[in-house]
Enzyme design. Structure first.
Site, PDB file in Angstrom:
ATOM      1  CG  ASN A   1       3.643   0.868  -8.849  1.00 55.96           C
ATOM      2  OD1 ASN A   1       3.450   1.840  -7.094  1.00 55.96           O
ATOM      3  ND2 ASN A   1       4.296   0.377  -9.067  1.00 55.96           N
ATOM      4  CE  LYS A   2      -4.186   4.545  -5.682  1.00 58.52           C
ATOM      5  NZ  LYS A   2      -5.535   4.728  -5.630  1.00 58.52           N
ATOM      6  CB  CYS A   3       3.785   1.575  -3.097  1.00 58.65           C
ATOM      7  SG  CYS A   3       2.721   0.734  -3.077  1.00 58.65           S
ATOM      8  CG  ASN A   4       7.587   2.552  -7.287  1.00 57.68           C
ATOM      9  OD1 ASN A   4       7.725   2.505  -5.848  1.00 57.68           O
ATOM     10  ND2 ASN A   4       7.682   1.599  -7.619  1.00 57.68           N
TER      11      ASN A   4
ATOM     12  N   GLY B   1       0.945  -1.247   0.094  1.00 56.19           N
ATOM     13  CA  GLY B   1      -0.345   0.028   0.032  1.00 56.19           C
ATOM     14  C   GLY B   1       1.250   1.220   0.230  1.00 56.19           C
TER      15      GLY B   1
END
Length: 712
Positions: A670-673, A413
């Site tokens: 890509n919310k993590c990156n 997440g």
């Protein structure tokens, strides 16, 4: 035999160097030891400031310019006459104007004699003095230091045992000082710059030093008073130091208000770059050189922990209160007051991102994984933050789990998405009341479960760990946090209860005493219940009544929730920073972030790989289409799709949002990156349709998942 009347000063007025102090009878002129020596030539009277200030039977009844330091001449004469009947227990001479405040202690002494016998004089509160038998001492549980330690000011080695001449810092266990070193530093630094030499703590450190008899004058630091002291530092660094300078005119070329203007490193100021050479969109954008950036983001620096002051039970002396409070105050000139305001003004103008980055220095690099149920953000966050093993100073790594998933799958997440969702829930929770600008509500169940504390703690953690701007505080709530509830006056907009608001409006709009008394009689029970009944003799009394009702309903009624919320905000030192830089924090706590534009998003996302020129052109056109209102997608939708946040966090994104172009049908976020992958298509129409479809459907599914949980 009659006693000869006391002569105030036997010296001639012109003989200023040899005039003796009327209290201690010494002619020494040593400001560091006895305070400033001042002579009133009109009355032929000379005093040391400390001798006058610490005398037990005199109060400062005049203004600063009256008498001597605000002490009236007639009062000084009376005090000298009183002291002439008291014998000093050290030198055995008369004139002992200072007495020990400990109960049943009858020792009196001159100020210099008290210093000689290691008495302690407290230059604060009631300006109490303690003899060598009853003076306060520092309590050290156990001495774990086998070897000598250096005084952190002069670096001379000392035995780490608290005595009169050796003091320990209350906030850093390994910081020891000579008393004389501390006193000299306090006089030079003044109240604005005197702090622990190890951790720079001010409040706790100064309070302990005042208790132990260190005089901290309310004046500007000595180095601030020296004229042109920093003249050599006023030269600007103007050189581009990036690896590849793109300016054809050379690295030393500087053209203000253009892309070739040189921006200096915000941390060290000794490196620079042209705006264009580092892809900076404006001069206001922050920039750090490579050396400073590596320190900021890779350092293991941990801010020293704060230690609470010892409570009264741990102090080795009995607190002694005089029957009458002393109005004596340390001197502060109007010039010093003005400089204090100027200094505060300069502190307020600090950039909020810089303040939050500094707070982030205390975050340890090694992450702690938090397991969060995305469909139940609030309860998941409560469980995590209440866990005894949770430490807010560790980096956060989010893993999403679903309690209803039979396979117990764990999905990586986004920390910023988690904090953004948490702040959204907090804003709409029952802990706050109001529409846009919110105040604390009175929720007895939440108070019982300590949820107000948890809410403050969540806000503090979110700000330091890179979360979004809350933006929903009312100015009244903010002012209570910064200046205290007693210095805050609520307004009608702070009242969310319709019935209470109507009562206030009716009282405020009463045009005569008959109407006013009629409203008061109708609301008698309510006004009596909240303690706001008052005698109304004139129509103008209605304004005080309205102020009383507002203060009760908005502030006094929620005193318990406020104190709990305030304690939570102290997490990671956030409340202290809010109170130090209120102007900077007001922008993010009381105001929503600015609306995103095509230019902001275009500049926010960087291209790390070799881009497809056509796809990048489609991207720019797509942003312009959204800005022109020709698409159902919004700028906020794009940012949420790529990062999980609907606005740019005050501390910025980490890592920086990026774009790449790949041969695929639909975009991928890509919310993590914080990365956005753009599809490479043959036409712009296909590009826009694919972008709209993917972004809108992804966000729709997320909302449906959240609403599905809320329904159940």
């Amino acid at each position: 035999m009659l006693r000869e009347p006391l002569k105030m000063n036997e010296n001639k007025p012109g003989d200023s160097q040899t005039l003796a102090c009327v209290f201690c009878r010494k002619n020494d002129d040593c400001p560091n030891k006895y305070g400033e020596k001042k002579t009133n030539e009109k009355w032929n009277l000379t005093v040391h400031y400390y001798c006058l200030l610490m005398s037990s039977g005199i109060w400062q009844r005049g203004k600063e310019e009256e008498g001597v330091y605000g002490f009236l001449i007639e009062d000084i004469r009376k005090e000298v006459n009183r002291a002439s009947k008291l014998k000093c227990c050290v030198c055995k001479k008369n004139g002992a104007s200072i007495g020990c405040v400990a109960p049943r202690c009858k020792r009196s002494y001159h100020f210099p004699c008290g210093l000689q016998r290691e008495c302690i004089f407290q230059f604060t509160g009631n300006f109490a003095s303690f003899c060598w038998k009853h003076r306060p001492v520092q309590i050290v549980a156990s001495n774990n230091y086998r070897d000598s330690l250096p005084c952190t000011i002069c670096l001379e080695y000392i035995e780490p045992v608290p005595t009169y001449n050796i003091l320990r810092s209350p906030c850093c266990k390994n910081a020891w000082f000579h008393r004389d070193c501390l006193q000299v530093q306090a006089i030079n630094a003044g109240v604005f710059f005197f702090r622990c030499t190890i951790c720079s703590n001010t409040d706790t450190f100064q309070e302990e030093m005042l208790r132990m008899g260190i005089h901290i004058p309310e004046k500007d630091a000595s180095w601030e008073l020296e004229e042109n002291a920093y003249q050599d530092l006023l030269q600007h660094y103007e050189h581009c130091d990036v690896r590849r300078c793109r300016c054809k005119e050379g690295r030393d070329y500087n053209a203000p208000d253009s892309k070739w203007e040189i921006k200096r490193c915000q941390c060290c100021g000794s490196s620079g770059t042209h705006l264009a050479c580092s892809s900076l969109r404006s001069w206001e954008q922050n920039w750090e050189c490579l050396e400073c950036r590596s320190i900021i983001y890779n350092s293991d620096f941990q801010k020293a922990k704060k230690h609470a002051l010892s409570n009264s039970n741990n102090v080795a002396i009995t607190d002694c209160l005089l029957e009458e409070s002393s109005p004596k105050l340390p001197r502060q000139s109007p010039g010093a007051q003005r400089k204090d305001l100027l200094r505060q003004g300069s502190k307020f103008r600090r950039d909020i991102s810089t303040i939050l980055i500094e707070l982030g220095f205390q975050i340890k690099k090694k992450p702690r994984r938090l397991f969060i149920n995305k469909a139940n953000i609030w309860n998941s966050a409560l469980d995590v933050f209440r866990n005894q093993k949770f430490n807010p100073s560790y980096a956060i790594e989010i893993t999403y789990v679903n309690e209803n998933d039979k396979f117990a799958r764990e999905l990586p997440g986004s920390k910023q998405e988690f904090l953004s969702l948490l702040m959204q829930h907090l804003e709409n929770s029952s802990l706050f009341e109001g529409s846009l600008s919110k105040n604390l509500s009175l929720n007895s169940q939440a108070l019982k479960e300590n949820l107000y504390y948890e809410a403050g703690k969540m806000l503090a953690i979110s700000l330091v760990h890179g979360g979004p701007s809350p933006g929903f505080f009312s100015k009244t709530l903010f002012n209570c946090l910064v200046y205290g509830p007693e210095n805050t006056q609520p307004i009608l907009d702070d009242v969310s209860d319709f019935d209470v608001a109507q009562i206030i409006v009716r009282i405020n709009t009463a045009t005569n005493m008959t109407d006013l008394n009629s409203v008061v009689n109708e609301c008698y029970n309510y006004l009596e219940l909240i303690g706001c009944l008052r005698l109304l003799t004139t129509l103008s009394d209605k304004y005080m009544l309205v102020k009383d009702i507002l203060f009760y309903h908005v502030i006094k009624r929620v005193q318990a929730p406020f104190e709990s919320f305030k304690q939570g905000l102290k997490t990671l030192g956030v409340l202290e920073k809010i109170q130090t830089y209120p102007e900077a924090f007001c922008n993010i706590l009381c105001h929503k972030p600015e609306n995103l534009s095509a230019k902001i998003l275009r500049d926010l996302f960087t291209v790390h790989t070799l881009p497809d020129v056509q796809a990048l052109g489609f991207w720019n056109s797509y942003l312009q289409t959204i800005e022109d209102g020709k698409s159902a997608t919004t700028m906020e939708d794009i940012l949420i799709f790529a990062t999980g946040c609907s606005s740019i966090p005050p501390a910025g994104f980490k890592p920086t949002p990026s774009i790449e172009c790949l041969h695929m049908d639909f975009p991928v976020g890509n919310k993590c990156n914080n990365s956005l992958t753009l599809p490479i298509t043959s036409t712009y129409k296909e590009f826009q349709e694919n972008m709209d479809f993917a972004i809108r459907n992804t966000l729709r599914l997320g909302k449906e998942e959240s609403s599905h949980y809320n329904e159940h």
